[in-house]
Design a protein around this motif. Structure first.
Motif, short mmCIF file in Angstrom:
data_model
loop_
_atom_site.label_atom_id
_atom_site.label_comp_id
_atom_site.label_asym_id
_atom_site.label_seq_id
_atom_site.Cartn_x
_atom_site.Cartn_y
_atom_site.Cartn_z
N MET A 1 -8.13 -16.59 3.56
CA MET A 1 -7.08 -16.15 4.26
C MET A 1 -7.35 -14.79 4.93
SD MET A 1 -3.91 -17.00 5.53
CE MET A 1 -3.43 -18.39 4.30
N MET A 2 -7.10 -14.55 6.42
CA MET A 2 -7.43 -13.07 6.83
C MET A 2 -6.14 -12.40 6.67
SD MET A 2 -10.52 -12.61 7.38
CE MET A 2 -10.45 -11.32 8.37
N ARG A 3 -5.95 -11.36 6.27
CA ARG A 3 -4.65 -10.54 6.12
C ARG A 3 -4.77 -9.39 7.11
NH1 ARG A 3 -5.30 -12.21 0.95
NH2 ARG A 3 -6.76 -10.28 0.54
N SER A 4 -3.83 -9.26 7.87
CA SER A 4 -4.20 -7.96 8.93
C SER A 4 -3.99 -6.69 8.26
CB SER A 4 -2.94 -7.98 9.86
OG SER A 4 -3.17 -6.88 10.97
N PRO A 5 -4.86 -5.87 8.20
CA PRO A 5 -4.87 -4.62 7.30
C PRO A 5 -4.04 -3.72 8.07
CG PRO A 5 -6.84 -4.69 8.69
CD PRO A 5 -6.24 -6.04 8.81
N ILE A 6 -3.44 -2.65 7.20
CA ILE A 6 -2.57 -1.66 7.57
C ILE A 6 -3.30 -0.34 7.03
CG2 ILE A 6 -0.20 -0.82 7.30
CD1 ILE A 6 0.91 -3.23 6.48
N VAL A 7 -3.10 0.73 7.99
CA VAL A 7 -3.35 2.17 7.51
C VAL A 7 -1.95 2.72 7.71
CG1 VAL A 7 -4.56 4.36 8.21
CG2 VAL A 7 -5.97 2.12 8.10
N ALA A 8 -1.62 3.10 6.89
CA ALA A 8 -0.18 3.88 6.92
C ALA A 8 0.05 5.17 6.35
CB ALA A 8 0.91 2.93 6.13
N GLY A 9 0.65 6.24 6.90
CA GLY A 9 0.89 7.55 6.52
C GLY A 9 2.17 7.75 6.09
N ASN A 10 2.31 8.42 5.04
CA ASN A 10 3.70 8.83 4.46
C ASN A 10 3.76 10.51 4.36
OD1 ASN A 10 6.24 9.04 3.09
ND2 ASN A 10 5.24 8.99 1.06
N TRP A 11 4.67 10.97 5.52
CA TRP A 11 4.83 12.40 5.67
C TRP A 11 5.51 13.05 4.44
CZ3 TRP A 11 5.99 12.83 11.36
CH2 TRP A 11 4.62 12.86 12.19
N LYS A 12 6.44 12.24 3.80
CA LYS A 12 7.26 12.95 2.64
C LYS A 12 8.22 14.07 3.45
CE LYS A 12 3.82 11.85 -0.60
NZ LYS A 12 3.05 12.23 -1.87
N MET A 13 8.60 14.76 2.90
CA MET A 13 9.58 15.89 3.28
C MET A 13 8.89 17.09 4.22
SD MET A 13 12.95 17.84 1.79
CE MET A 13 12.23 19.35 1.26
N ASN A 14 8.09 16.61 5.20
CA ASN A 14 7.28 17.58 6.11
C ASN A 14 7.54 17.29 7.29
OD1 ASN A 14 5.46 19.04 4.08
ND2 ASN A 14 5.04 16.96 3.52
N LYS A 15 7.39 18.29 8.34
CA LYS A 15 7.31 18.43 9.88
C LYS A 15 8.75 18.44 10.39
CE LYS A 15 3.00 16.12 10.44
NZ LYS A 15 2.09 17.32 10.91
N THR A 16 8.85 19.55 11.42
CA THR A 16 10.22 19.32 12.11
C THR A 16 10.12 18.21 13.06
OG1 THR A 16 9.13 20.70 13.84
CG2 THR A 16 10.04 21.80 11.90
#
Length: 250
Positions: A1-16
């Motif tokens: 079974m091929m699952r589409s990979p994910i690259v995710a970022g979580n900024w948390k409480m950062n950036k305007t």
């Protein structure tokens, strides 16, 4: 079974808001084909709508870092899952270790949020972890089982593969000390087997499981080469455009 990979970022409480939009503009034309790999950025709520507009027509998907389990009402400071979906948000992170530790979120509350997010059309990224104490004591990662059982309780089988699980050992988050790939694979394998026990092998084989915890460009290839690791959820490495692009285009 091929699952589409994910690259995710979580900024948390950062950036305007301005910084968030500029970040999107810098990366949006340098991302993999979404048929090959999904790219996701989770940002503070105030930046989500401008980021969705900036990312329109590109492979980048914008995610929320949290939501409530009610669509509307007298819940000051909370964010409705239906409002997120109507704004063009695809994913929402639920149950991050910081939410559990700093804001006392329980598995019961997270389970309510998972149901509400799915009902609204969002795809939850549900986080689970283990503690450094248990790891140092030489115990394996079996503790994550109870968390998965509680967080995914009573989901309709047809909705389970819309959920992504992020395995994030709390001791590795923001410390620069990533889990050994074999240990990370063990945790993700155990999560998949737990889902199989709950909903069957077919559904479990469709669920994407991510690893998070001091992910960087030096360890991402080894992590994602593991059979049961379908991607990563990065924190600090997602805050710089060039750093994040190295992860995305690993």
């Amino acid at each position: 079974m091929m699952r589409s990979p994910i690259v995710a970022g979580n900024w948390k409480m950062n950036k305007t808001v301005e910084e968030a939009v500029e970040f999107v503009n810098q990366i949006k034309n340098h991302l993999p084909n979404p048929d090959v790999q999904e790219t996701v950025l989770a940002a503070p709520t105030i930046a989500l709508v401008p980021m969705v507009k900036a990312a329109a027509g590109t492979p980048l998907k914008i995610a929320a870092e949290n939501c409530y389990y009610q669509d509307a009402g007298a819940f000051t400071g909370e964010t409705s899952p239906t409002t997120l979906y109507s704004a063009g948000i695809h994913h929402v992170i639920l149950g991050h270790s910081e939410r559990r530790k700093l804001f006392n979120e329980t598995d019961h509350l997270i389970n309510l949020k998972v149901h509400a997010a799915l009902d609204a059309g969002l795809c939850p990224i549900v986080c689970c972890d283990e503690t450094m104490g248990r790891r140092v004591a030489g115990k394996k990662v079996h503790w994550v089982v109870s968390r998965i059982l509680a967080d995914l309780k009573d989901l309709k089988p047809e909705n389970v593969d819309k959920v992504t699980i992020a395995y994030e050992p709390s001791w590795a988050i923001g410390t620069g000390e990533s889990m050994d790939p074999d240990q990370a694979e063990e945790g993700c394998y155990l999560i998949r087997q737990t889902i199989a026990d709950m909903y069957g092998d077919t559904i479990a084989n469709n669920v994407r499981i991510l690893y998070g915890g001091s992910v960087n460009s030096d360890n991402i290839n080894q992590l994602m080469a593991s059979q049961d690791i379908d991607g990563v959820l990065a924190g600090g490495a997602s805050l710089d455009p060039q750093s994040f692009l190295k992860l995305v285009n690993h």
